[in-house]
Design a protein around this motif. Structure first.
Motif, PDB file in Angstrom:
ATOM      1  N   SER A  78       0.824  -1.213   0.000  1.00 62.26           N
ATOM      2  CA  SER A  78       0.000   0.000   0.000  1.00 62.26           C
ATOM      3  C   SER A  78       0.857   1.261   0.000  1.00 62.26           C
ATOM      4  O   SER A  78       0.503   2.277  -0.618  1.00 62.26           O
ATOM      5  N   GLU A  79       2.029   1.181   0.663  1.00 63.15           N
ATOM      6  CA  GLU A  79       2.931   2.335   0.699  1.00 63.15           C
ATOM      7  C   GLU A  79       3.562   2.580  -0.671  1.00 63.15           C
ATOM      8  O   GLU A  79       3.701   3.725  -1.120  1.00 63.15           O
ATOM      9  N   ILE A  80       3.922   1.483  -1.339  1.00 63.38           N
ATOM     10  CA  ILE A  80       4.485   1.599  -2.682  1.00 63.38           C
ATOM     11  C   ILE A  80       3.440   2.168  -3.633  1.00 63.38           C
ATOM     12  O   ILE A  80       3.728   3.072  -4.441  1.00 63.38           O
ATOM     13  N   GLN A  81       2.223   1.649  -3.538  1.00 63.96           N
ATOM     14  CA  GLN A  81       1.152   2.133  -4.416  1.00 63.96           C
ATOM     15  C   GLN A  81       0.847   3.606  -4.145  1.00 63.96           C
ATOM     16  O   GLN A  81       0.584   4.384  -5.069  1.00 63.96           O
ATOM     17  N   GLY A  82       0.912   3.995  -2.867  1.00 67.68           N
ATOM     18  CA  GLY A  82       0.677   5.397  -2.518  1.00 67.68           C
ATOM     19  C   GLY A  82       1.747   6.302  -3.105  1.00 67.68           C
ATOM     20  O   GLY A  82       1.461   7.402  -3.599  1.00 67.68           O
ATOM     21  N   LEU A  83       3.003   5.808  -3.054  1.00 66.38           N
ATOM     22  CA  LEU A  83       4.107   6.594  -3.602  1.00 66.38           C
ATOM     23  C   LEU A  83       3.975   6.716  -5.122  1.00 66.38           C
ATOM     24  O   LEU A  83       4.188   7.800  -5.690  1.00 66.38           O
ATOM     25  N   LEU A  84       3.596   5.637  -5.781  1.00 68.80           N
ATOM     26  CA  LEU A  84       3.414   5.670  -7.229  1.00 68.80           C
ATOM     27  C   LEU A  84       2.276   6.614  -7.622  1.00 68.80           C
ATOM     28  O   LEU A  84       2.355   7.318  -8.634  1.00 68.80           O
ATOM     29  N   SER A  85       1.238   6.644  -6.821  1.00 68.93           N
ATOM     30  CA  SER A  85       0.106   7.518  -7.137  1.00 68.93           C
ATOM     31  C   SER A  85       0.489   8.992  -7.006  1.00 68.93           C
ATOM     32  O   SER A  85      -0.068   9.849  -7.691  1.00 68.93           O
ATOM     33  N   LYS A  86       1.468   9.280  -6.149  1.00 72.28           N
ATOM     34  CA  LYS A  86       1.898  10.665  -5.951  1.00 72.28           C
ATOM     35  C   LYS A  86       2.981  11.083  -6.948  1.00 72.28           C
ATOM     36  O   LYS A  86       2.969  12.205  -7.457  1.00 72.28           O
ATOM     37  N   LEU A  87       3.919  10.168  -7.217  1.00 73.57           N
ATOM     38  CA  LEU A  87       5.046  10.513  -8.091  1.00 73.57           C
ATOM     39  C   LEU A  87       4.815  10.107  -9.542  1.00 73.57           C
ATOM     40  O   LEU A  87       5.514  10.597 -10.431  1.00 73.57           O
ATOM     41  N   GLY A  88       3.856   9.214  -9.786  1.00 69.78           N
ATOM     42  CA  GLY A  88       3.536   8.820 -11.143  1.00 69.78           C
ATOM     43  C   GLY A  88       4.209   7.540 -11.585  1.00 69.78           C
ATOM     44  O   GLY A  88       5.127   7.032 -10.938  1.00 69.78           O
ATOM     45  N   ASP A  89       3.752   7.014 -12.710  1.00 70.27           N
ATOM     46  CA  ASP A  89       4.288   5.796 -13.313  1.00 70.27           C
ATOM     47  C   ASP A  89       5.726   6.061 -13.780  1.00 70.27           C
ATOM     48  O   ASP A  89       5.968   6.977 -14.571  1.00 70.27           O
ATOM     49  N   PRO A  90       6.690   5.267 -13.305  1.00 70.54           N
ATOM     50  CA  PRO A  90       8.093   5.496 -13.694  1.00 70.54           C
ATOM     51  C   PRO A  90       8.368   5.273 -15.175  1.00 70.54           C
ATOM     52  O   PRO A  90       9.407   5.683 -15.680  1.00 70.54           O
ATOM     53  N   ASP A  91       7.430   4.622 -15.879  1.00 71.45           N
ATOM     54  CA  ASP A  91       7.617   4.377 -17.312  1.00 71.45           C
ATOM     55  C   ASP A  91       7.094   5.523 -18.171  1.00 71.45           C
ATOM     56  O   ASP A  91       7.244   5.490 -19.399  1.00 71.45           O
ATOM     57  N   LYS A  92       6.498   6.508 -17.541  1.00 69.58           N
ATOM     58  CA  LYS A  92       5.938   7.634 -18.294  1.00 69.58           C
ATOM     59  C   LYS A  92       6.532   8.954 -17.785  1.00 69.58           C
ATOM     60  O   LYS A  92       7.082   8.996 -16.681  1.00 69.58           O
ATOM     61  N   PRO A  93       6.424  10.029 -18.566  1.00 65.32           N
ATOM     62  CA  PRO A  93       6.906  11.332 -18.085  1.00 65.32           C
ATOM     63  C   PRO A  93       6.189  11.752 -16.807  1.00 65.32           C
ATOM     64  O   PRO A  93       5.064  11.326 -16.539  1.00 65.32           O
ATOM     65  N   VAL A  94       6.831  12.597 -16.028  1.00 63.06           N
ATOM     66  CA  VAL A  94       6.256  13.078 -14.773  1.00 63.06           C
ATOM     67  C   VAL A  94       5.034  13.955 -15.059  1.00 63.06           C
ATOM     68  O   VAL A  94       5.004  14.704 -16.046  1.00 63.06           O
ATOM     69  N   SER A  95       4.048  13.870 -14.186  1.00 66.38           N
ATOM     70  CA  SER A  95       2.837  14.672 -14.350  1.00 66.38           C
ATOM     71  C   SER A  95       3.161  16.165 -14.318  1.00 66.38           C
ATOM     72  O   SER A  95       3.900  16.623 -13.442  1.00 66.38           O
ATOM     73  N   PRO A  96       2.608  16.947 -15.261  1.00 65.86           N
ATOM     74  CA  PRO A  96       2.837  18.400 -15.286  1.00 65.86           C
ATOM     75  C   PRO A  96       2.393  19.096 -14.002  1.00 65.86           C
ATOM     76  O   PRO A  96       2.895  20.167 -13.676  1.00 65.86           O
ATOM     77  N   ILE A  97       1.486  18.461 -13.273  1.00 68.62           N
ATOM     78  CA  ILE A  97       1.001  19.060 -12.022  1.00 68.62           C
ATOM     79  C   ILE A  97       2.137  19.191 -11.007  1.00 68.62           C
ATOM     80  O   ILE A  97       2.182  20.160 -10.239  1.00 68.62           O
TER      81      ILE A  97
END
Length: 301
Positions: A78-97
């Motif tokens: 759940s902690e890993i999933q939470g971190l991914l939801s905040k920082l984004g998918d590592p295979d894609k560019p970072v969210s402009p937000i």
């Protein structure tokens, strides 16, 4: 330590006081060299694919500051999933937000250079690059850099999409954007020394070329005058040209300006050049005539 490593050491010590900037920098590091995995017991782990300890140290520092994640604990899914939801998918560019504000863009570029950046020694040449394995991430980096009015280009090199800068001024500007003032000043000092050396070399080369041109011209003038002396005779020259011929033979190495100072009254550079040109024209006129006479004499023999 290479100049590139010195830059990374300086950037690794720079931690923004604003949490949103810390998150932006962490997003860059996790997105470009971060690793999510599992240990032998099935626990979730976070790491960084880098040979530079300062980069890994910076990444773990930001994890602790932003999300209170320690390096010595195994994470829950759940902690890993939470971190991914905040920082984004590592295979894609970072969210402009995450990089909406200017300060966050600076922090992101700082994290990007720490993760996949490198630069050559400014004393040898100007080159800074980011090696991306993903074309979209490369374009995102390029757009961010261009947003600060810095020209950046992309080339394909094997499996990498390389975002690069070749201009010294652009690299200095990027170091300023990433907030590396010490490296910036070191590079500026090297640029000044390099430009001074180049300026001196250009001046020396120019002066050498001018000297060679003067020497070659003087040698041709002396050759023409000696030819006239042998095949025509100074006594047949107008007084102005005779005087010019005698002075040039007496001073074969001086410049036109210096040559004019031996006349009374002093003769200007254009006047000296005009008389020497007249002598050269006479020599050129005489050469075919003398050659023809010589050939006739040889035939008669």
């Amino acid at each position: 330590m290479s100049f590139s490593s010195e830059v990374k050491e300086e950037l690794a010590k720079r931690v923004s006081p604003a949490r949103h900037c810390q998150i932006a920098e962490l997003a860059a590091i996790m997105n470009l060299c971060g690793q999510y995995g599992r240990d032998e017991n099935g626990g979730f782990t976070i790491g960084f694919q880098t040979e530079n300890e300062a980069v890994a140290r910076k990444g773990f520092t930001l994890l602790k500051k932003t999300y209170n994640i320690d390096t010595d604990i195994v994470l829950r899914e759940s902690e890993i999933q939470g971190l991914l939801s905040k920082l984004g998918d590592p295979d894609k560019p970072v969210s402009p937000i995450l990089i909406k504000s200017v300060c966050c863009k600076r922090a992101f570029l700082r994290g990007a250079f720490l993760s996949i950046g490198s630069m050559s020694d400014p004393a040898k040449g100007y080159h800074l690059e980011f090696d991306c394995v993903n074309a979209e991430k490369a374009r995102q980096l390029q757009e961010l850099i261009r947003g600060f009015d810095i020209e950046a280009r992309i080339i394909r090199r094997k499996k990498y999409h390389v975002v690069y800068l070749k201009e010294g001024a652009g690299i200095v500007d990027l170091l300023n954007v990433c907030e590396a003032p010490i490296s910036l000043m070191n590079m500026e000092n090297l640029r000044i020394i390099k430009e001074m050396r180049n300026s001196v070399n250009r001046r020396v080369n120019c002066e050498t070329a001018n000297i060679a041109k003067t020497v070659n011209a003087a040698a041709r003038q002396v050759e023409d005058i000696e030819y006239i002396q042998i095949h025509y005779g100074f006594q047949n020259l107008p007084d102005t040209l005779r005087e010019m011929a005698e002075i040039r033979l007496e001073y074969p190495d001086v410049s036109l300006k210096e040559l004019g100072e031996y006349f009374t009254p002093v003769l200007g550079k254009s006047g000296v050049n005009h008389r020497l040109r007249k002598l050269s024209e006479l020599a050129e006129k005489l050469r075919p005539q003398i050659q023809e006479r010589t050939e006739v004499k040889e035939e008669r023999r």
